[in-house]
Design an enzyme around this catalytic site. Structure first.
Site, PDB file in Angstrom:
ATOM      1  N   GLN A 165      12.703   1.015  21.748  1.00  0.00           N
ATOM      2  CA  GLN A 165      13.511   2.318  21.755  1.00  0.00           C
ATOM      3  C   GLN A 165      12.735   3.461  20.677  1.00  0.00           C
ATOM      4  OE1 GLN A 165      17.081   3.793  22.086  1.00  0.00           O
ATOM      5  NE2 GLN A 165      17.893   2.278  20.696  1.00  0.00           N
TER       6      GLN A 165
ATOM      7  N   ASP B 103       2.049  -3.078  21.852  1.00  0.00           N
ATOM      8  CA  ASP B 103       3.170  -4.135  21.996  1.00  0.00           C
ATOM      9  C   ASP B 103       2.855  -5.518  22.156  1.00  0.00           C
ATOM     10  OD1 ASP B 103       5.991  -4.819  22.054  1.00  0.00           O
ATOM     11  OD2 ASP B 103       6.353  -2.718  22.227  1.00  0.00           O
TER      12      ASP B 103
ATOM     13  N   GLY C 164       8.488  -5.685  15.092  1.00  0.00           N
ATOM     14  CA  GLY C 164       9.038  -6.422  14.284  1.00  0.00           C
ATOM     15  C   GLY C 164      10.057  -7.251  14.954  1.00  0.00           C
TER      16      GLY C 164
ATOM     17  N   ARG D  54      19.082 -14.188   7.736  1.00  0.00           N
ATOM     18  CA  ARG D  54      18.202 -13.168   6.693  1.00  0.00           C
ATOM     19  C   ARG D  54      16.768 -13.689   6.712  1.00  0.00           C
ATOM     20  NH1 ARG D  54      19.389 -11.057   1.572  1.00  0.00           N
ATOM     21  NH2 ARG D  54      17.459  -9.977   0.981  1.00  0.00           N
TER      22      ARG D  54
ATOM     23  N   ASP E 131      17.010   7.561   5.249  1.00  0.00           N
ATOM     24  CA  ASP E 131      18.120   7.521   4.517  1.00  0.00           C
ATOM     25  C   ASP E 131      18.252   8.921   3.835  1.00  0.00           C
ATOM     26  OD1 ASP E 131      18.310   4.710   5.266  1.00  0.00           O
ATOM     27  OD2 ASP E 131      16.465   4.374   4.220  1.00  0.00           O
TER      28      ASP E 131
ATOM     29  N   ARG F  82      19.655  11.335   6.058  1.00  0.00           N
ATOM     30  CA  ARG F  82      20.978  11.230   6.405  1.00  0.00           C
ATOM     31  C   ARG F  82      21.637  11.812   5.018  1.00  0.00           C
ATOM     32  NH1 ARG F  82      20.211   4.804   8.444  1.00  0.00           N
ATOM     33  NH2 ARG F  82      20.359   5.462  10.634  1.00  0.00           N
TER      34      ARG F  82
ATOM     35  N   HIS G  23      15.508  -0.193   1.576  1.00  0.00           N
ATOM     36  CA  HIS G  23      16.216   0.351   2.840  1.00  0.00           C
ATOM     37  C   HIS G  23      17.015  -0.756   3.412  1.00  0.00           C
ATOM     38  CE1 HIS G  23      16.457   2.290   6.780  1.00  0.00           C
ATOM     39  NE2 HIS G  23      16.009   1.493   7.276  1.00  0.00           N
TER      40      HIS G  23
ATOM     41  N   SER H 202      19.703   3.779  15.878  1.00  0.00           N
ATOM     42  CA  SER H 202      19.296   5.350  15.833  1.00  0.00           C
ATOM     43  C   SER H 202      17.870   5.490  15.815  1.00  0.00           C
ATOM     44  CB  SER H 202      19.977   5.690  14.544  1.00  0.00           C
ATOM     45  OG  SER H 202      19.360   4.888  13.651  1.00  0.00           O
TER      46      SER H 202
END
Length: 346
Positions: free
Chosen positions: A29, A56, A103, A112, A173, A176, A201, A252
């Site tokens: 994306q 990729d 990633g 995580r 950020d 934003r 981040h 986003s």
């Protein structure tokens, strides 16, 4: 003479050699949103020719080919070549800028640590390819999460790439934060400057308005609502990515891609006089890093000139800010320790 009518004085013949830009995860994306912006000159300016390197993973090879087809069909005048490949060494060959978007994404119910394990392996591998094959002064910006820690791993495993040349994206950020202040103040975003994103981040990042301005006046003075700026503003910026996923059912990508172009353009072309931006960079430690431990990949306010970033010095830090800056540093130290443990076990 031998060089025809061209005069060396007015037109250095080698000044504008095409820049080679690598985008990893290029079939995804963000890659799909980023490639056209780069090809239109949003990253290097309207006159800088480019050669696009798109990487990729093998399962995405067919889709990557489709993206390359579209980029050919768009007939961008600035594009002097496209290298679309699933071979990481070929992708890294002679690149001047590497945008690491690829990633392992965190899926529902994933721990995580599990995600970090997969990304540690990816970034360790890509680090050695970049070190071997990229241009010696290659600039790297890591976008894929956990961005700060992925960047740190990449830097550690590519010791020949100067430490200050490996960064991570917190410009999204930062942008934003500018956008929210502009909305609240009822001004265009171009009237707002010098917000700061400190730290990771992640949702522990600290969006700081204490030093920022709206139309040349302090943000706090113009907004006149500390409860909002200390509360809702901070959580809105921290959670904005999730809000967009909730609204669009997609991440986003448009704003991330735009912010990548801003990050690289300011790094190369310089920040405007009197304006700083936010970049995730390696902390030098000590007072010049506002007491953030040396060796953490941490977002600071920076100015850029001549292709180099410099942390803005001497900003007064109040008690609330100090606690928030330290909390996000603590998370980064934990991530770093987790990554080191995973690497040791590899």
């Amino acid at each position: 003479g031998a060089f025809g009518a061209r005069s060396f004085g007015t037109f250095p013949p080698f000044a504008m050699a095409p820049k080679r830009v690598l985008i990893t995860g290029a079939a995804g994306q963000i890659g799909y949103a980023l490639a056209p912006q780069v090809c239109r000159g949003a990253m290097f300016g309207p006159d800088q020719e480019i050669i696009l390197h798109l990487l990729d993973i093998p399962p995405a090879e067919t889709a990557l080919g489709g993206v390359a087809m579209e980029l050919i069909d768009a007939a961008y005048p600035l594009v002097k070549g496209i290298v679309a490949t699933v071979d990481v060494d070929e992708a890294c060959k002679d690149v001047d800028v590497a945008v690491m978007v690829g990633g392992f994404p965190r899926g529902p119910g994933m721990e995580r640590k599990e995600v970090m394990g997969k990304n540690v392996a990816i970034y360790k591998g890509q680090a050695s390819s970049l070190e071997k094959h990229a241009a010696p002064d290659c600039k790297v910006v890591v976008v894929a999460n956990p961005a700060n820690t992925n960047a740190l791993i990449l830097s550690n495993y590519a010791p020949k790439i100067p430490k200050e040349n490996v960064t991570c994206l917190t410009r999204l950020d930062h942008n934003r934060a500018l956008g929210q202040v502009a909305q609240k103040a009822g001004v265009p975003v171009s009237d707002v400057k010098n917000c700061i994103i400190w730290g990771n981040h992640s949702s522990t990042q600290y969006p700081d308005v204490n030093h920022g301005e709206v139309c040349g006046k302090p943000i706090r003075e113009v907004i006149g609502d500390d409860a909002y700026l200390n509360g809702e503003f901070v959580t809105t910026v921290q959670q904005r990515g999730a809000a967009i996923i909730a609204a669009r059912k997609l991440s986003s990508a448009l704003s991330a891609a735009s912010s990548v172009c801003d990050h690289v353009r300011d790094w190369i072309a310089g920040t405007p006089e009197g304006t700083w931006t936010s970049m995730g960079v390696i902390s030098p430690g000590g007072d010049q890093a506002y007491g953030i431990a040396e060796g953490l990949m941490y977002s600071f306010p920076v100015t850029c000139e001549g292709g180099k970033w410099k942390i803005v010095q001497g900003l007064p830090i109040d008690e609330r800010s100090r606690a928030l800056m330290d909390a996000t540093a603590k998370e980064l130290a934990e991530e770093k320790a987790m990554a080191e443990e995973l690497i040791a076990a590899m």
